[in-house]
Design an enzyme around this catalytic site. Structure first.
Site, short mmCIF file in Angstrom:
data_model
loop_
_atom_site.label_atom_id
_atom_site.label_comp_id
_atom_site.label_asym_id
_atom_site.label_seq_id
_atom_site.Cartn_x
_atom_site.Cartn_y
_atom_site.Cartn_z
N ASP A 104 37.14 19.12 -27.39
CA ASP A 104 36.53 19.11 -26.07
C ASP A 104 35.89 17.75 -25.80
OD1 ASP A 104 37.23 21.75 -25.86
OD2 ASP A 104 35.25 22.51 -26.45
N1 URA Z 1 36.08 24.68 -30.57
C1 URA Z 1 35.44 24.32 -29.45
O1 URA Z 1 34.78 25.13 -28.83
N2 URA Z 1 35.52 23.05 -29.06
C2 URA Z 1 36.23 22.09 -29.73
O2 URA Z 1 36.27 20.94 -29.32
C3 URA Z 1 36.90 22.50 -30.89
C4 URA Z 1 36.81 23.79 -31.30
#
Ligand code: URA
Length: 233
Positions: A104
């Site tokens: 993310d």
């Molecule tokens: N899980 C999440 O919520 N975000 C990420 O970036 C990776 C795994």
């Protein structure tokens, strides 16, 4: 043994016409001797090839470890946001590079970039169960019992039951979670389903490859041979 021009085209540093030109312009040396024949045979494991005195790395594919900073998106092209490709230093840039899997925008840590589509595909395939380890911090304390429930699998709001995983608590509000799958916002949704909220998330390991502690956020380096083998196996 490989033709000089062929070796150049597989390392993707130059276009075909550029390769012909630099050879013709006597800018290429093999073991210190100028070579003007594109068909000249070289041994990639021993010969030292230079352009304008700079040694060329003839590796077919690049494998790069990046410590992704906050606010950068893990895609190759994004109209609005800065991408992991945008922040690569020029010497690491190469046609066809892409991030293996997604983090993310507000998650930091280990992203591997490569132009080796086949190995990336294998690493990401659910069949290979590549382990991804994240360090997390949460708003509210996590009970041991909740950690155990998360390990067994959590029913998310959309009805998806997460695969079993590992949770290691470091303090009341932090720990490490190891997943073998990568659903959209998975960790945030797992803790969300338990009434908690992720406040910091950092990927620290992918398929046995650990994020190098020496890399500051935004910095990158090539994978070592050992790490490359973990990636392409
Ligand atoms: N899980 C999440 O919520 N975000 C990420 O970036 C990776 C795994």
């Amino acid at each position: 043994m490989e033709r000089l021009d062929k070796a150049f085209s597989s390392c993707k540093l130059y276009t075909r016409s550029e390769i012909a030109k630099i050879i013709k312009q006597r800018r290429v040396t093999v073991n210190g001797e100028v070579v003007v024949k594109p068909e000249f045979k070289i041994d990639l494991s021993h010969d030292i090839v230079c352009v304008d005195g700079e040694r060329i790395d003839f590796k077919k594919y690049a494998y790069i470890m990046l410590n992704k900073p906050y606010g950068v998106v893990s895609s190759t092209d994004d109209g609005r946001d800065t991408t992991v490709i945008d922040i690569l230093p020029t010497e690491f840039k190469r046609e066809g590079l892409f991030p293996v899997g997604r983090l993310d925008k507000d998650t930091v840590g280990l992203v591997i970039l490569t132009d080796d589509g086949l190995s990336a595909h294998k690493r990401l395939s659910p069949k290979t169960h590549a382990e991804k380890v994240y360090y997390f911090e949460v708003a509210d304390p996590v009970l041991n019992e909740t950690a155990k429930e998360i390990e067994k699998g959590v029913l998310l709001k959309d009805g998806y039951l997460t695969k079993p995983c590992k949770v290691k608590l470091i303090s009341d509000n932090s720990g490490e979670i190891t997943l073998t799958e990568g659903k959209y916002h998975e960790i945030k949704r797992i803790f969300g389903a338990k009434g908690n909220k992720i406040t910091y998330l950092k990927r620290i390991e992918f398929a046995g490859i650990k994020l190098d502690d020496n890399l500051k956020e935004g910095e990158c380096r090539y994978l070592t041979e050992e790490e490359e083998n973990l990636f392409i196996k």
